[in-house]
Motif scaffolding. Structure first.
Motif, PDB file in Angstrom:
ATOM      1  N   SER A 195       0.853  -1.187   0.000  1.00  0.00           N
ATOM      2  CA  SER A 195       0.000   0.000   0.000  1.00  0.00           C
ATOM      3  C   SER A 195       0.887   1.234   0.000  1.00  0.00           C
ATOM      4  CB  SER A 195      -0.917  -0.006   1.236  1.00  0.00           C
ATOM      5  OG  SER A 195      -0.138   0.031   2.416  1.00  0.00           O
ATOM      6  N   HIS A 196       0.264   2.413  -0.059  1.00  0.00           N
ATOM      7  CA  HIS A 196       1.033   3.657  -0.093  1.00  0.00           C
ATOM      8  C   HIS A 196       1.828   3.852   1.199  1.00  0.00           C
ATOM      9  CE1 HIS A 196      -0.616   5.009  -3.886  1.00  0.00           C
ATOM     10  NE2 HIS A 196      -1.836   4.751  -3.464  1.00  0.00           N
ATOM     11  N   GLU A 197       1.320   3.333   2.290  1.00  0.00           N
ATOM     12  CA  GLU A 197       2.039   3.495   3.560  1.00  0.00           C
ATOM     13  C   GLU A 197       3.377   2.756   3.557  1.00  0.00           C
ATOM     14  OE1 GLU A 197      -1.104   2.714   3.231  1.00  0.00           O
ATOM     15  OE2 GLU A 197      -2.121   4.485   4.036  1.00  0.00           O
ATOM     16  N   ASP A 198       3.457   1.703   2.769  1.00  0.00           N
ATOM     17  CA  ASP A 198       4.710   0.951   2.725  1.00  0.00           C
ATOM     18  C   ASP A 198       5.830   1.720   2.041  1.00  0.00           C
ATOM     19  OD1 ASP A 198       3.833  -1.521   3.963  1.00  0.00           O
ATOM     20  OD2 ASP A 198       2.607  -1.810   2.179  1.00  0.00           O
ATOM     21  N   TYR A 199       5.482   2.766   1.302  1.00  0.00           N
ATOM     22  CA  TYR A 199       6.481   3.580   0.607  1.00  0.00           C
ATOM     23  C   TYR A 199       6.679   4.934   1.279  1.00  0.00           C
ATOM     24  CZ  TYR A 199       6.012   0.139  -3.107  1.00  0.00           C
ATOM     25  OH  TYR A 199       5.996  -1.031  -3.820  1.00  0.00           O
ATOM     26  N   ALA A 200       6.238   5.046   2.503  1.00  0.00           N
ATOM     27  CA  ALA A 200       6.427   6.302   3.235  1.00  0.00           C
ATOM     28  C   ALA A 200       7.917   6.569   3.436  1.00  0.00           C
ATOM     29  CB  ALA A 200       5.712   6.226   4.588  1.00  0.00           C
ATOM     30  N   PRO A 201       8.328   7.850   3.506  1.00  0.00           N
ATOM     31  CA  PRO A 201       9.760   8.165   3.678  1.00  0.00           C
ATOM     32  C   PRO A 201      10.393   7.497   4.891  1.00  0.00           C
ATOM     33  CG  PRO A 201       8.522  10.131   3.095  1.00  0.00           C
ATOM     34  CD  PRO A 201       7.508   9.060   3.337  1.00  0.00           C
ATOM     35  N   SER A 202       9.603   7.283   5.929  1.00  0.00           N
ATOM     36  CA  SER A 202      10.163   6.678   7.140  1.00  0.00           C
ATOM     37  C   SER A 202      10.391   5.178   6.999  1.00  0.00           C
ATOM     38  CB  SER A 202       9.229   6.938   8.325  1.00  0.00           C
ATOM     39  OG  SER A 202       7.947   6.372   8.083  1.00  0.00           O
ATOM     40  N   LYS A 203       9.923   4.586   5.875  1.00  0.00           N
ATOM     41  CA  LYS A 203      10.082   3.141   5.686  1.00  0.00           C
ATOM     42  C   LYS A 203      10.951   2.782   4.498  1.00  0.00           C
ATOM     43  CE  LYS A 203       5.763   1.552   7.805  1.00  0.00           C
ATOM     44  NZ  LYS A 203       4.554   0.727   7.611  1.00  0.00           N
ATOM     45  N   ARG A 204      11.459   3.777   3.787  1.00  0.00           N
ATOM     46  CA  ARG A 204      12.214   3.478   2.571  1.00  0.00           C
ATOM     47  C   ARG A 204      13.579   2.871   2.867  1.00  0.00           C
ATOM     48  NH1 ARG A 204      10.836   9.056  -0.771  1.00  0.00           N
ATOM     49  NH2 ARG A 204       8.612   8.608  -1.087  1.00  0.00           N
ATOM     50  N   GLN A 239      11.023   4.471  11.131  1.00  0.00           N
ATOM     51  CA  GLN A 239      10.263   3.502  11.897  1.00  0.00           C
ATOM     52  C   GLN A 239      11.061   2.210  12.065  1.00  0.00           C
ATOM     53  OE1 GLN A 239       6.306   2.847  10.494  1.00  0.00           O
ATOM     54  NE2 GLN A 239       5.822   5.027  10.304  1.00  0.00           N
ATOM     55  N   PRO A 240      10.912   1.545  13.185  1.00  0.00           N
ATOM     56  CA  PRO A 240      11.621   0.273  13.380  1.00  0.00           C
ATOM     57  C   PRO A 240      11.235  -0.742  12.311  1.00  0.00           C
ATOM     58  CG  PRO A 240      10.693   1.077  15.446  1.00  0.00           C
ATOM     59  CD  PRO A 240      10.120   1.947  14.368  1.00  0.00           C
ATOM     60  N   LEU A 241      12.163  -1.610  11.973  1.00  0.00           N
ATOM     61  CA  LEU A 241      11.930  -2.616  10.941  1.00  0.00           C
ATOM     62  C   LEU A 241      10.901  -3.628  11.426  1.00  0.00           C
ATOM     63  CD1 LEU A 241      13.171  -3.177   8.122  1.00  0.00           C
ATOM     64  CD2 LEU A 241      14.561  -4.931   9.227  1.00  0.00           C
ATOM     65  N   SER A 286      19.838   0.373   6.546  1.00  0.00           N
ATOM     66  CA  SER A 286      20.177   1.242   7.681  1.00  0.00           C
ATOM     67  C   SER A 286      19.452   0.814   8.937  1.00  0.00           C
ATOM     68  CB  SER A 286      19.827   2.691   7.349  1.00  0.00           C
ATOM     69  OG  SER A 286      20.484   3.113   6.171  1.00  0.00           O
ATOM     70  N   ARG A 287      18.200   0.407   8.774  1.00  0.00           N
ATOM     71  CA  ARG A 287      17.422  -0.012   9.946  1.00  0.00           C
ATOM     72  C   ARG A 287      17.826  -1.395  10.443  1.00  0.00           C
ATOM     73  NH1 ARG A 287      11.288   0.581   8.537  1.00  0.00           N
ATOM     74  NH2 ARG A 287      11.963   0.070   6.417  1.00  0.00           N
ATOM     75  N   ILE A 288      18.543  -2.160   9.603  1.00  0.00           N
ATOM     76  CA  ILE A 288      19.046  -3.457  10.042  1.00  0.00           C
ATOM     77  C   ILE A 288      20.375  -3.320  10.757  1.00  0.00           C
ATOM     78  CG2 ILE A 288      19.899  -5.699   9.244  1.00  0.00           C
ATOM     79  CD1 ILE A 288      17.877  -5.639   7.040  1.00  0.00           C
ATOM     80  N   LEU A 289      21.300  -2.570  10.134  1.00  0.00           N
ATOM     81  CA  LEU A 289      22.657  -2.486  10.656  1.00  0.00           C
ATOM     82  C   LEU A 289      22.753  -1.567  11.869  1.00  0.00           C
ATOM     83  CD1 LEU A 289      24.558  -2.254   7.245  1.00  0.00           C
ATOM     84  CD2 LEU A 289      24.173  -4.275   8.660  1.00  0.00           C
ATOM     85  N   LEU A 290      22.081  -0.415  11.810  1.00  0.00           N
ATOM     86  CA  LEU A 290      22.152   0.565  12.901  1.00  0.00           C
ATOM     87  C   LEU A 290      20.745   0.999  13.296  1.00  0.00           C
ATOM     88  CD1 LEU A 290      25.069   2.705  11.428  1.00  0.00           C
ATOM     89  CD2 LEU A 290      25.245   1.031  13.274  1.00  0.00           C
ATOM     90  N   PRO A 291      19.973   0.113  13.895  1.00  0.00           N
ATOM     91  CA  PRO A 291      18.572   0.448  14.193  1.00  0.00           C
ATOM     92  C   PRO A 291      18.429   1.592  15.188  1.00  0.00           C
ATOM     93  CG  PRO A 291      19.206  -1.614  15.251  1.00  0.00           C
ATOM     94  CD  PRO A 291      20.327  -1.241  14.349  1.00  0.00           C
ATOM     95  N   LYS A 292      19.251   1.623  16.216  1.00  0.00           N
ATOM     96  CA  LYS A 292      19.102   2.668  17.231  1.00  0.00           C
ATOM     97  C   LYS A 292      19.445   4.049  16.685  1.00  0.00           C
ATOM     98  CE  LYS A 292      19.953  -0.368  21.195  1.00  0.00           C
ATOM     99  NZ  LYS A 292      20.790  -0.603  22.410  1.00  0.00           N
ATOM    100  N   LEU A 293      20.429   4.088  15.804  1.00  0.00           N
ATOM    101  CA  LEU A 293      20.855   5.374  15.246  1.00  0.00           C
ATOM    102  C   LEU A 293      19.807   5.963  14.318  1.00  0.00           C
ATOM    103  CD1 LEU A 293      23.012   7.561  14.771  1.00  0.00           C
ATOM    104  CD2 LEU A 293      23.958   6.091  12.970  1.00  0.00           C
ATOM    105  N   PHE A 294      19.234   5.139  13.458  1.00  0.00           N
ATOM    106  CA  PHE A 294      18.347   5.671  12.418  1.00  0.00           C
ATOM    107  C   PHE A 294      16.888   5.737  12.863  1.00  0.00           C
ATOM    108  CE2 PHE A 294      22.018   4.522   9.918  1.00  0.00           C
ATOM    109  CZ  PHE A 294      22.071   5.537   8.980  1.00  0.00           C
ATOM    110  N   THR A 295      16.526   5.062  13.929  1.00  0.00           N
ATOM    111  CA  THR A 295      15.144   5.157  14.395  1.00  0.00           C
ATOM    112  C   THR A 295      14.959   6.257  15.437  1.00  0.00           C
ATOM    113  OG1 THR A 295      15.614   3.422  16.035  1.00  0.00           O
ATOM    114  CG2 THR A 295      14.640   2.739  13.914  1.00  0.00           C
ATOM    115  N   SER A 296      16.035   6.916  15.824  1.00  0.00           N
ATOM    116  CA  SER A 296      15.949   8.022  16.774  1.00  0.00           C
ATOM    117  C   SER A 296      16.183   9.339  16.035  1.00  0.00           C
ATOM    118  CB  SER A 296      16.989   7.839  17.889  1.00  0.00           C
ATOM    119  OG  SER A 296      18.302   7.770  17.341  1.00  0.00           O
ATOM    120  N   ALA A 297      16.011  10.443  16.735  1.00  0.00           N
ATOM    121  CA  ALA A 297      16.214  11.765  16.139  1.00  0.00           C
ATOM    122  C   ALA A 297      17.672  11.906  15.703  1.00  0.00           C
ATOM    123  CB  ALA A 297      15.844  12.845  17.147  1.00  0.00           C
TER     124      ALA A 297
END
Length: 413
Positions: free
Chosen positions: A210-219, A239-241, A223-234
């Motif tokens: 759906s369109h939500e799956d292509y949101a900027p926070s999910k693209r 969004q978490p994987l 990055s969300r696999i290797l450094l989840p804490k860094l990229f999911t915070s300010a």
């Protein structure tokens, strides 16, 4: 799609017949003006590519027809303008020894993008040798027939011929039965894959995406696999994987492979059954269109052993001609190999882009398939160089370890 009618279909077939007729005559004997001949072939072929939407009422078959026309044009360009004349038509002595045009040889090579039965074959078919057709023979010489020989006893030649005919008939029947069964299995798989009520269901919801799956926070994915804490915070705030993110990408990746594998293999099965059943070709001339999926355990094996080789010779030859003739890159070095492979994948991606652009519908994002094609090649380069770097690292560590051990022994002594 725009409204399809019989007149549009016949128009496309007529223009296609012009291109095929010129190409067929060009392959029967060497042409005096190969570039002009290629131009005469390219004009109707590119016209058919532009009008390929009128070929059938079905989007996918029109897309396949577009890609096939571009691949065939590259195949003819390779034969007429790149491949040395003696490598395809034979030496001047062999050409002069032949009587008239080699119609049979031209029919075998016209659509032989994999170069089966030749020294350029990407897949070895040891019992097929098309050079016999080129040199004027009326049959294909196989390993079995060359080993048999002919006895001097009267009637022995007829007995051998009758036995060979009976054996070939049984082989043809077995081949047709196996390919018919394979076609049936692939057809059932296509029906299951295309049925919306039986399609993949991803959590949560029934839509594949759906369109939500292509949101900027999910693209971002890696990055969300290797450094989840860094990229999911300010300040990134991604969004978490989730499991849906992984399944979406798995689905999109397989959706680039499964439909083409099933449908192209099914079409190849139908062609194989027709040409073998009518006696035009033998079973050995129709090996499977794709390789064994069990060989695709690396990226290089996926492209080199599993995926079809219909474009390999023609596209790689054009890439090599561009890199050596225009870019002036020395052949036989690693740089030349990387550039040639990059250009080959680039040509493949461009053919897919053209096939998508001439099809109806929005044009936005059609070029992304080019990025996907080049990305697939880059993954192979990264993997290959990673192994090289790993080997260098192990060598350096072994060298340091040996020197350290020697120094320790020396100091102890």
């Amino acid at each position: 799609m725009s409204e399809w009618n019989t007149f549009k279909c016949l128009r496309v077939f007529f223009i296609t017949s012009i291109a095929f007729t010129i190409g067929f005559f060009a392959l029967t004997r060497p042409v005096q003006y190969p570039k002009l001949t290629l131009l005469l072939i390219a004009l109707p072929t590119l016209t058919v590519t532009y009008l390929s939407n009128d070929f059938t009422p079905y989007y996918y078959f029109n897309s396949v027809g577009t890609r096939f026309s571009l691949i065939w044009l590259a195949h003819m360009s390779y034969i007429l303008c790149i491949l040395p004349v003696e490598n395809f038509y034979g030496t001047s002595r062999e050409i002069g020894a032949g009587k008239g045009r080699r119609w049979r040889y031209a029919s075998k090579m016209m659509f032989n993008g994999r170069w089966l039965g030749t020294y350029l074959a990407t897949e070895k078919c040891h019992t097929v040798n098309y050079k016999e057709y080129r040199d004027g023979a009326q049959h294909i010489v196989t390993m079995e027939t060359t080993k048999q020989g002919i006895s001097s006893r009267p009637g022995y030649a007829q007995e051998i011929k009758g036995a060979s005919t009976s054996s070939n008939r049984r082989r043809a029947i077995n081949f047709i039965a196996k390919r018919a069964m394979a076609f049936l299995i692939r057809y059932i798989a296509i029906c299951f894959y295309a049925d919306p009520t039986l399609s993949w269901f991803l959590p949560p919801g029934s839509k594949p995406w759906s369109h939500e799956d292509y949101a900027p926070s999910k693209r971002a994915f890696l990055s969300r696999i290797l450094l989840p804490k860094l990229f999911t915070s300010a300040p990134n705030n991604l969004q978490p994987l989730s499991s849906r993110d992984v399944l979406i990408r798995l689905y999109l990746g397989l959706d680039q492979i499964i439909p083409d594998y099933l449908l192209l293999s099914a079409l190849h099965d139908l062609c194989a059954i027709f040409f073998v059943a009518t006696g035009i070709d033998g079973p050995d001339e129709w090996p499977p269109f794709f390789g064994n999926i069990t060989d695709a355990f690396t990226i290089r094996n996926y492209w080199g052993r599993f995926w079809h080789h219909l474009i390999y010779r023609s596209y790689s030859a054009h890439a090599a001609r561009f890199s050596s003739g225009i870019l002036r890159i020395k052949t036989g070095i690693s740089t030349s190999r990387y550039i040639n492979n990059t250009l080959t994948f680039l040509l493949s991606g461009l053919s897919h882009v053209v096939a998508d652009i001439v099809m109806p519908g929005p044009k936005c994002g059609k070029w992304l398939v080019l990025v996907w094609t080049l990305g697939a090649f880059c993954n192979g380069i990264i993997k290959e160089n990673c192994w090289v770097l790993l080997g260098l690292w192990i060598s350096v560590m072994d060298f340091c370890s040996n020197n350290l051990s020697s120094s320790v022994v020396y100091e102890t002594d």
